[in-house]
Scaffold this active site. Structure first.
Site, PDB file in Angstrom:
ATOM      1  N   PHE A  27     -34.512 -44.632   4.754  1.00 11.97           N
ATOM      2  CA  PHE A  27     -34.693 -45.579   5.853  1.00 11.97           C
ATOM      3  C   PHE A  27     -36.032 -45.364   6.554  1.00 11.97           C
ATOM      4  CE2 PHE A  27     -30.087 -45.257   5.466  1.00 11.97           C
ATOM      5  CZ  PHE A  27     -29.659 -46.569   5.637  1.00 11.97           C
ATOM      6  N   ASP A  28     -36.714 -46.463   6.834  1.00 11.54           N
ATOM      7  CA  ASP A  28     -37.760 -46.452   7.840  1.00 11.54           C
ATOM      8  C   ASP A  28     -37.080 -46.182   9.181  1.00 11.54           C
ATOM      9  OD1 ASP A  28     -40.268 -47.138   9.209  1.00 11.54           O
ATOM     10  OD2 ASP A  28     -39.205 -48.983   9.748  1.00 11.54           O
ATOM     11  N   LEU A  29     -37.851 -45.807  10.189  1.00  9.89           N
ATOM     12  CA  LEU A  29     -37.255 -45.456  11.482  1.00  9.89           C
ATOM     13  C   LEU A  29     -37.418 -46.580  12.506  1.00  9.89           C
ATOM     14  CD1 LEU A  29     -35.784 -43.332  13.148  1.00  9.89           C
ATOM     15  CD2 LEU A  29     -38.009 -42.305  13.683  1.00  9.89           C
ATOM     16  N   ASP A  30     -38.625 -46.757  13.035  1.00  9.82           N
ATOM     17  CA  ASP A  30     -38.870 -47.751  14.082  1.00  9.82           C
ATOM     18  C   ASP A  30     -38.650 -49.160  13.538  1.00  9.82           C
ATOM     19  OD1 ASP A  30     -41.248 -46.321  16.313  1.00  9.82           O
ATOM     20  OD2 ASP A  30     -40.178 -45.263  14.750  1.00  9.82           O
TER      21      ASP A  30
END
Length: 208
Positions: free
Chosen positions: A10-13
């Site tokens: 997953f990407d975060l922001d």
């Protein structure tokens, strides 16, 4: 997807958490302090985010350091997980899926934020911006996460909300899911050609 998927990256922001208010407040603080000629809205900040804080603040070393100092102190003032994300992560863990975060946010801040919001141990791997590791869209962070999870690129799905994320996954040879609840529009994501686009977190677990 016939190949068994064992890992989720997953990407975060903009993918797991909504950080835009706290990032914007940190920039607004610097704009006010130094009198920069800028009047940016939340939509402007959404366009800026993706390449990391060093790209968000490109006005010299001192300003960058002040940005990190302010942001690190206020990074959790308003930041929270998107509705439904925590439940989806729990469903993936129940299915035995390994979880990773790969972000352009500096790594100590990323670890602190992820563990505060989701709890320590929710993610098997957290990879952030660090010295010597090329940032996204370079695939190096994804490769490192897959190696640590003992997962092949064919066994992984990557989730992200931006063009940078789509390019990162493609560069890594990983199937990519674009999510529309983050910082980019459906049209922008579609133009990058992700394998799948979903518009609500509830669809995450159905892909495994």
């Amino acid at each position: 997807m016939e190949q068994q998927i064992k890992c989720a990256v997953f990407d975060l922001d903009g993918t797991l958490i909504n950080t835009i208010t706290d990032l914007g407040n940190a920039c607004d603080f610097l704009i006010g302090k130094y009198g920069f000629c800028a009047h940016w809205s939340e939509d402007d900040y959404k366009r800026f985010v993706g390449n990391g804080n060093r790209k968000l603040v490109e006005r010299g070393k001192q300003v960058l350091e002040e940005f990190f100092e302010y942001y690190n102190e206020h990074s959790l003032d308003n930041t929270k997980a998107y509705d439904g994300i925590k439940e989806q992560l729990e469903l993936l863990k129940e299915k035995g899926i390994k979880l990773a975060v790969v972000t352009n946010k500096n790594e100590p801040a990323a670890i602190h934020i992820v563990e505060y919001i989701f709890g320590k141990g929710t993610f098997d791997v957290i990879i952030g911006q660090r010295d010597g590791l090329p940032v996204k869209p370079a695939p190096d962070g994804v490769y490192l996460a897959l190696e640590e999870m003992e997962c092949t690129k064919e066994e992984a799905l990557y989730f992200g909300d931006s063009n940078v994320d789509i390019m990162t996954a493609k560069n890594a040879g990983v199937e990519v899911v674009g999510v529309t609840w983050g910082f980019r529009s459906f049209e922008e994501l579609f133009a990058e050609g992700p394998d799948i686009i979903i518009d609500e977190p509830k669809y995450i677990s159905s892909l495994f």
